[in-house]
Design an enzyme around this catalytic site. Structure first.
Site, mmCIF file in Angstrom:
data_model
loop_
_atom_site.group_PDB
_atom_site.id
_atom_site.type_symbol
_atom_site.label_atom_id
_atom_site.label_comp_id
_atom_site.label_asym_id
_atom_site.label_seq_id
_atom_site.Cartn_x
_atom_site.Cartn_y
_atom_site.Cartn_z
ATOM 1 N N SER A 136 -8.845 40.516 5.406
ATOM 2 C CA SER A 136 -9.759 41.641 5.586
ATOM 3 C C SER A 136 -9.722 42.503 4.329
ATOM 4 O O SER A 136 -8.651 42.937 3.896
ATOM 5 C CB SER A 136 -9.345 42.461 6.814
ATOM 6 O OG SER A 136 -10.200 43.559 7.004
ATOM 7 N N LYS A 162 -13.189 38.599 5.449
ATOM 8 C CA LYS A 162 -13.895 39.652 6.177
ATOM 9 C C LYS A 162 -14.045 40.850 5.258
ATOM 10 O O LYS A 162 -13.081 41.307 4.650
ATOM 11 C CB LYS A 162 -13.114 40.050 7.434
ATOM 12 C CG LYS A 162 -13.765 41.199 8.196
ATOM 13 C CD LYS A 162 -13.162 41.373 9.578
ATOM 14 C CE LYS A 162 -11.852 42.102 9.557
ATOM 15 N NZ LYS A 162 -11.373 42.409 10.941
ATOM 16 N N LYS A 164 -15.269 44.796 5.041
ATOM 17 C CA LYS A 164 -15.622 46.024 5.741
ATOM 18 C C LYS A 164 -16.910 46.583 5.141
ATOM 19 O O LYS A 164 -17.081 46.591 3.910
ATOM 20 C CB LYS A 164 -14.507 47.059 5.618
ATOM 21 C CG LYS A 164 -13.183 46.649 6.245
ATOM 22 C CD LYS A 164 -13.227 46.739 7.750
ATOM 23 C CE LYS A 164 -11.874 46.469 8.367
ATOM 24 N NZ LYS A 164 -11.873 46.620 9.833
ATOM 25 N N ASP A 189 -17.568 43.381 8.831
ATOM 26 C CA ASP A 189 -17.011 44.189 9.910
ATOM 27 C C ASP A 189 -17.508 45.618 9.742
ATOM 28 O O ASP A 189 -17.178 46.295 8.772
ATOM 29 C CB ASP A 189 -15.483 44.142 9.877
ATOM 30 C CG ASP A 189 -14.851 44.904 11.034
ATOM 31 O OD1 ASP A 189 -15.589 45.347 11.935
ATOM 32 O OD2 ASP A 189 -13.611 45.048 11.045
ATOM 33 N N GLU A 214 -19.168 41.786 12.819
ATOM 34 C CA GLU A 214 -18.243 42.285 13.822
ATOM 35 C C GLU A 214 -18.544 43.741 14.171
ATOM 36 O O GLU A 214 -18.693 44.585 13.288
ATOM 37 C CB GLU A 214 -16.808 42.158 13.294
ATOM 38 C CG GLU A 214 -15.737 42.568 14.273
ATOM 39 C CD GLU A 214 -14.336 42.391 13.688
ATOM 40 O OE1 GLU A 214 -13.379 42.807 14.359
ATOM 41 O OE2 GLU A 214 -14.207 41.855 12.581
ATOM 42 N N ASP A 239 -15.145 43.505 18.929
ATOM 43 C CA ASP A 239 -13.740 43.857 18.718
ATOM 44 C C ASP A 239 -13.413 45.094 19.552
ATOM 45 O O ASP A 239 -12.828 45.001 20.629
ATOM 46 C CB ASP A 239 -13.501 44.108 17.229
ATOM 47 C CG ASP A 239 -12.155 44.759 16.932
ATOM 48 O OD1 ASP A 239 -11.327 44.896 17.848
ATOM 49 O OD2 ASP A 239 -11.916 45.137 15.770
ATOM 50 N N LYS A 263 -7.487 41.311 19.871
ATOM 51 C CA LYS A 263 -6.375 42.006 19.245
ATOM 52 C C LYS A 263 -5.305 42.244 20.301
ATOM 53 O O LYS A 263 -5.516 43.015 21.248
ATOM 54 C CB LYS A 263 -6.832 43.322 18.619
ATOM 55 C CG LYS A 263 -7.688 43.109 17.368
ATOM 56 C CD LYS A 263 -8.045 44.412 16.705
ATOM 57 C CE LYS A 263 -8.776 44.147 15.377
ATOM 58 N NZ LYS A 263 -9.260 45.406 14.764
ATOM 59 N N GLY A 291 -6.097 41.746 13.526
ATOM 60 C CA GLY A 291 -4.899 42.548 13.298
ATOM 61 C C GLY A 291 -5.219 44.029 13.227
ATOM 62 O O GLY A 291 -6.371 44.437 13.225
#
Length: 367
Positions: A136, A162, A164, A189, A214, A239, A263, A291
């Site tokens: 991430s 991934k 952000k 995400d 996400e 998520d 998660k 995570g």
């Protein structure tokens, strides 16, 4: 199993660099380490990943610490526990606060695995010897810097990246990565940074061949996620919206998404994560293990969870050195050819680094 005493450690573990998302940035991973001691002299460890302020869920670290110290652990002490799944009923009168409950649940699973002389993965029913690792990457100052970060991740062997995103730092950033890495398993995400009115903007992402986007909308907004998914070719992964088995069932019935990021910390521990995974597998929903910037204790639990057969996509289980100069476990978690080996030692599979724990503990309680 009967828990005779417990220790709580409030820890501020420095990150290698600031981690930026749509809701802010962190320079330390602030968490609670829970140690449960049983009548046979064994100790099981769990991590409460609640952040310092409640921007992700209703929990925050100080409240979780008090809940653990004053309510949850006193409820547990001296109880006869046959299997960790019993904790769901034991704590049923305490609403939500899943991350505090997860710390106890995972510590109990650690003890359960040790007592049965099995690895944690084996104890929960896992069937993999290694798990696929993804990474991430936080929001970067420019597309150029993001591409450089992705290049480093790919060179390190990560099989899925991934990124952000937030409004103003999304499509052009992802496009820059896709231009350089046309075959990379790439996902975005949003951490709930968008609204349904942004659907036309999000439709552009379909051009990029993303693995998923996400949590684009608010966490509790399953109806609008369903409307958005109808307009997008890109699969939506939920998520923040998935905090229980009922949430997963509602997502499936409404068509709010096609993928679940499970998660362990956020859903209340391994016991609930196993239920969600089993439901998803029965209904052919892809899953992966996300995570919470967790320390090595949380990542050891995530490794075990990712060995369950329903986890079909690369997981957010990166090497310890990705985030921390010093993790709290020995040996630290390492990556090999884009995969993490699953420990075979009974329990978590790692020893704790008490020098590092002592250095960064800011508060401690013995119960």
């Amino acid at each position: 199993m009967k828990i005779t005493s417990a220790n709580l450690y409030m820890i501020n573990l420095p990150l290698q660099s600031a981690f930026k998302t749509s809701f802010g940035q962190m320079r330390t991973k602030d968490f609670i380490l829970v140690a449960l001691h049983d009548e046979d002299g064994r100790t099981g460890y769990g991590e409460c990943s609640a952040f310092s302020v409640p921007f992700y869920t209703e929990e925050f670290r100080n409240s979780a610490y008090l809940l653990l110290k004053d309510i949850l652990i006193p409820l547990l002490l001296r109880q006869e526990i046959t299997t960790p799944a019993q904790l769901t009923n034991l704590f049923c009168a305490i609403k939500r606060n899943n991350m505090a409950k997860a710390a106890i649940d995972t510590a109990m699973w650690d003890l359960y695995a040790q007592k049965s002389h099995r690895s944690l993965a084996e104890a929960i029913g896992g069937n993999k010897k290694e798990v696929l690792a993804g990474i991430s990457i936080g929001i970067q100052p420019s597309p150029t810097v993001l591409v450089q970060k992705v290049q480093q991740a790919v060179k390190a062997g990560y099989q899925r990246v991934k990124v952000k995103i937030k409004p103003g730092a999304d499509y052009q950033y992802l496009k820059a990565v896709r231009n350089v890495f046309p075959q990379l398993m790439l996902m975005a995400d949003a951490n709930s940074a968008y609204q349904l009115k942004d659907a036309d903007h999000l439709k552009q992402f379909d051009k990029l061949g993303l693995l998923m986007i996400e949590q684009p909308l608010e966490s509790g907004d399953l109806l609008n996620h369903a409307q958005l998914q109808q307009q997008l070719a890109t699969p939506i992964c939920l998520d923040e919206s998935i905090n229980s088995l009922k949430d997963a069932q509602a997502m499936y019935q409404l068509g709010s998404g096609q993928i679940i990021n499970i998660k362990v910390s956020k859903v209340g521990g391994l016991s609930i994560a196993k239920e969600i995974q089993a439901f998803a597998q029965r209904h052919h929903i892809d899953c992966w293990c996300g995570g919470m910037l967790g320390s090595g204790v949380a990542r050891a639990v995530d490794i075990a969870a990712a060995t369950l057969p329903g986890y079909t996509l690369p997981n957010d289980i990166s090497a310890s050195q990705r985030y921390f100069a010093h993790d709290i476990i020995k040996p630290e978690i390492n990556l090999s050819n884009g995969k993490v080996k699953v420990p075979t030692i009974p329990g978590l599979g790692f020893k704790l680094d008490w020098d590092t724990i002592s250095r960064y503990t800011i508060k401690e309680n013995k119960l």
